[in-house]
Scaffold this motif. Sequence first.
Motif, mmCIF file in Angstrom:
data_model
loop_
_atom_site.group_PDB
_atom_site.id
_atom_site.type_symbol
_atom_site.label_atom_id
_atom_site.label_comp_id
_atom_site.label_asym_id
_atom_site.label_seq_id
_atom_site.Cartn_x
_atom_site.Cartn_y
_atom_site.Cartn_z
ATOM 1 N N TRP A 15 -3.952 5.013 -6.762
ATOM 2 C CA TRP A 15 -4.315 5.809 -5.357
ATOM 3 C C TRP A 15 -4.727 4.722 -4.385
ATOM 4 O O TRP A 15 -5.385 3.746 -4.767
ATOM 5 C CB TRP A 15 -5.546 6.467 -5.725
ATOM 6 N N THR A 16 -4.220 4.653 -2.980
ATOM 7 C CA THR A 16 -4.820 3.971 -1.889
ATOM 8 C C THR A 16 -5.356 4.606 -0.809
ATOM 9 O O THR A 16 -4.550 5.758 -0.676
ATOM 10 C CB THR A 16 -3.583 2.943 -1.621
ATOM 11 N N ALA A 17 -6.054 4.156 -0.191
ATOM 12 C CA ALA A 17 -6.575 4.872 1.274
ATOM 13 C C ALA A 17 -5.289 4.876 2.274
ATOM 14 O O ALA A 17 -4.582 4.131 2.370
ATOM 15 C CB ALA A 17 -7.851 3.938 1.704
ATOM 16 N N VAL A 18 -5.438 5.941 3.001
ATOM 17 C CA VAL A 18 -4.583 5.853 4.253
ATOM 18 C C VAL A 18 -5.270 4.847 5.218
ATOM 19 O O VAL A 18 -6.301 4.719 5.204
ATOM 20 C CB VAL A 18 -4.699 7.355 4.839
ATOM 21 N N GLU A 19 -4.289 4.131 5.550
ATOM 22 C CA GLU A 19 -4.581 3.123 6.442
ATOM 23 C C GLU A 19 -5.565 3.113 7.661
ATOM 24 O O GLU A 19 -6.411 2.414 7.848
ATOM 25 C CB GLU A 19 -3.244 2.046 6.702
ATOM 26 N N ALA A 72 5.312 8.148 3.142
ATOM 27 C CA ALA A 72 4.227 7.763 1.823
ATOM 28 C C ALA A 72 3.105 7.004 2.638
ATOM 29 O O ALA A 72 2.161 6.960 1.784
ATOM 30 C CB ALA A 72 4.838 6.722 1.232
ATOM 31 N N ARG A 73 2.923 6.887 3.823
ATOM 32 C CA ARG A 73 1.862 6.364 4.637
ATOM 33 C C ARG A 73 0.463 7.253 4.501
ATOM 34 O O ARG A 73 -0.493 6.792 4.593
ATOM 35 C CB ARG A 73 1.864 5.991 6.224
ATOM 36 N N PHE A 74 0.971 8.560 4.236
ATOM 37 C CA PHE A 74 -0.227 9.686 4.387
ATOM 38 C C PHE A 74 -0.033 10.655 3.369
ATOM 39 O O PHE A 74 -0.979 11.370 3.303
ATOM 40 C CB PHE A 74 -0.417 10.053 5.892
ATOM 41 N N SER A 75 1.086 10.579 2.412
ATOM 42 C CA SER A 75 1.128 11.889 1.624
ATOM 43 C C SER A 75 1.750 11.101 0.149
ATOM 44 O O SER A 75 2.113 10.072 0.136
ATOM 45 C CB SER A 75 1.836 12.941 2.169
ATOM 46 N N SER A 76 1.505 12.174 -0.546
ATOM 47 C CA SER A 76 1.920 11.541 -2.332
ATOM 48 C C SER A 76 3.097 12.669 -2.655
ATOM 49 O O SER A 76 3.450 13.719 -2.155
ATOM 50 C CB SER A 76 0.609 11.901 -3.142
ATOM 51 N N GLY A 77 3.713 12.288 -3.953
ATOM 52 C CA GLY A 77 4.827 13.032 -4.465
ATOM 53 C C GLY A 77 4.100 14.394 -5.244
ATOM 54 O O GLY A 77 3.013 14.268 -5.108
ATOM 55 N N VAL A 87 -6.623 9.770 0.714
ATOM 56 C CA VAL A 87 -5.863 8.615 -0.382
ATOM 57 C C VAL A 87 -4.596 9.389 -0.329
ATOM 58 O O VAL A 87 -4.361 10.440 -0.158
ATOM 59 C CB VAL A 87 -6.609 8.765 -1.606
ATOM 60 N N LYS A 88 -3.576 8.543 -1.028
ATOM 61 C CA LYS A 88 -2.260 9.123 -1.477
ATOM 62 C C LYS A 88 -2.044 8.331 -2.788
ATOM 63 O O LYS A 88 -2.469 7.063 -2.793
ATOM 64 C CB LYS A 88 -1.210 8.731 -0.185
ATOM 65 N N ARG A 89 -1.252 8.800 -3.614
ATOM 66 C CA ARG A 89 -0.757 8.214 -4.710
ATOM 67 C C ARG A 89 0.743 7.752 -4.901
ATOM 68 O O ARG A 89 1.663 8.305 -4.282
ATOM 69 C CB ARG A 89 -0.806 9.471 -5.758
ATOM 70 N N ARG A 118 0.706 -1.133 0.156
ATOM 71 C CA ARG A 118 0.060 -0.009 0.047
ATOM 72 C C ARG A 118 0.995 1.394 -0.170
ATOM 73 O O ARG A 118 0.547 2.211 -0.590
ATOM 74 C CB ARG A 118 -0.874 -0.111 1.239
ATOM 75 N N LEU A 136 -9.851 13.573 -1.337
ATOM 76 C CA LEU A 136 -8.272 13.311 -1.602
ATOM 77 C C LEU A 136 -7.274 13.393 -0.272
ATOM 78 O O LEU A 136 -6.206 13.041 -0.278
ATOM 79 C CB LEU A 136 -8.061 14.681 -2.674
#
Lengths: 431, 431
Positions: free
Chosen positions: B121-125, A377-382, B389-391, A345, B386
């Motif tokens: 895209w995946t959900a924050v756990e 990366a557990r909670f944010s994106s590039g 989720v994170k990408r 994930r 948004l």
Amino acid sequence: MPQRLHISEPDFEQRFRALLAAKREASVDVEATVREIVSDVRQRGDAALIELTARFDHLELTPETLRVPEAEIEAALEATPPKTRAALDLAHRRIESHHIRQMPKDDRYMDAIGAELGSRWTAVESVGLYVPGGAASYPSSVLMNAVPAKVAGVERIAMVVPAMRGALNPLVLAAARIAGVSEIYRVGGAQAVAALAYGTESIAPVAKIVGPGNAYVASAKRQVFGTVGIDMIAGPSEVLVIADADNDPDWLAADLLAQAEHDRAAQSILLTDSEDLAARVEAAVERQLQTLSRSETASASWAEFGAVIVVSDLLRDAPPLADRIAAEHLEIATDDPDALFARIRNAGAVFLGRHTPEVIGDYVGGSNHVLPTARSARFSSGLSVLDFVKRTSILKLSAEALRELGPSAIELARVEGLDAHGRSVAIRLNL
Amino acid sequence: MPQRLHISEPDFEQRFRALLAAKREASVDVEATVREIVSDVRQRGDAALIELTARFDHLELTPETLRVPEAEIEAALEATPPKTRAALDLAHRRIESHHIRQMPKDDRYMDAIGAELGSRWTAVESVGLYVPGGAASYPSSVLMNAVPAKVAGVERIAMVVPAMRGALNPLVLAAARIAGVSEIYRVGGAQAVAALAYGTESIAPVAKIVGPGNAYVASAKRQVFGTVGIDMIAGPSEVLVIADADNDPDWLAADLLAQAEHDRAAQSILLTDSEDLAARVEAAVERQLQTLSRSETASASWAEFGAVIVVSDLLRDAPPLADRIAAEHLEIATDDPDALFARIRNAGAVFLGRHTPEVIGDYVGGSNHVLPTARSARFSSGLSVLDFVKRTSILKLSAEALRELGPSAIELARVEGLDAHGRSVAIRLNL
């Protein structure tokens, strides 16, 4: 030598936790110093900016020479060797094509009761781009930060780059020109961040500031946040390489060292189900370190923060560990990398298969190399086009739709004790 | 009385700037206190959390009573009066339907040279949801924060809400149950934020924390940021109402007061091209204030931060001023509100037409009421799917694609002085 962890050993969980918790960056407390700098530039504008640049960058500027003239930027582009120019152009084209696909779409619709709803995206009006000076003044970073802003439709991109004793990397100027940066100022540090946030006589303020920097720059970005938007605060780079036995140890060693050479605080981790491969990669790293110009940095990073994790079953054991590591860069060098990726994930970017070294993503893959570090990366994106647009939500009711929804809004306002809220609806319904 | 600004007056620009710059919140320096609390909970877990709750909330808990039992939550839902329950259900359904449309789509494609790129895209756990106690314990806020997380696919939503002397708002529990919150703990303040970020024996840590709170909560969120993600730090609420002469002054006065009643630091601004309407709205506000339960708050906010701006030509003059105000809530009460909206870039949410009071958006419109305040709509957006989720960006090269792209990556690594980067590509191409 990096540490070696075996999933079958009784202290594995404890050692894995320690690996995750390892603090790789000494926190330097520069907050008070930065507060003074920011406040000085905010109050005295150009005068403060020029004085601080003389003091920290040993460069004497005037309001007239703060900005790099068009001719100098154009000359830097002209002087770029054709091979370098072609590589920058290829990177630019590929980053642009990929990021165009990220542009979010507006949405507007009417629901069953006749209420119109929607989301409208617009570009941030102006962006400041911080580019570090010296050895870390990378043309690739200019492209990675400026292109998504340009694709988003940002009208004004103001770049700042410190010019220690006057020196500017001409390739940084060339990349800025290729990417469509509007203005370049030869200032850096917390003083440049303050100038972008509050504006000076020569530099108009921006709405958001992005780009990497040292501890002073990071602290200044934190302090001006709220007045302007900021991007994430990036930490040292990381790679997690998941590999089965069927890999060339030299290829993997090169990938691990490509991260390690960035910074003594960088982290390279190999996760494999093969003891033999683990040993051969370690040996290959030692061998390759001999002929690396940045071997001191790479070797320190590998010894202090590198790790080799051996598991029993890749498909079963690797995903939960990878999710806890939540690496900035994740390479999966197996026959069916997608099968593993589907079970993982958390990762900033994934590089699938044996022919996808992470380095391609640093330069010419097309995806962004500004990625979440330090397990974020557990909670944010590039970085993406989404960082340069913002959404306005839309509501439009007919008199009928208001009649339909109004009573429930009034009821909720009542139980929340907000009279004026209730009245704002009731007065329109003659209730 | 609020201040009145006329665009034709010579000091207009100066007064408008002062309006934008007005500091509405006294900054309370609670950082050091919060640092101690956070560190205490991080080190001593439940024991610290329980001691701090006894001290600040006058509530004696044990590890067994920290969590609100299922039966208590279910009982709160059962005890909800039918009319209130129906309103909460309607709000829930509408928020859910609207937010489902925000779910970003994965993208994966192969480009002309055979390189595969993509975004997944995946959900924050797991997410922690902070809900304030006392008078500001709003069931609507529970829905607005929890539903987007649920729609995003977040598996675990842990809610914390302070129970001063044991008191919990049963409607907050009911809303949590309706929204699908997984766990509720009767703790609040900086200690609850620390428990969510670092975990205790009874509360598992989360990956991201959202929700409004007082200065202690905001400071704690800032301090744990990095370890976990956080949402924006919300400031006092604001509305900008743009209205032509053809409006009922009582309707607009009610809308202005619906913001003003939130908080003495809230801000309500009317922008109109009609002197006459301006005067009549001001009079209506005074009249309505007489019969408002929160008239003291509303009246203080209106007097100190309220403003009435009169311009000559709405379509020409309003958009640039609205963009500088960048209001959290923007109402456009004109015949053709879309024409004005098309010219305005910065607003958290827009409410179009005379039958769309902002209050509908607070409760049952379907859009989110968590929106950027304090001019941050210039660079940020309201809460949405948004935020949960994170990408992960994806790159997958064939041997041929690597041959195509490799030389340019090697050239850029060379000019950036990163040998190991170059080698990681060259070694695969036998260069």
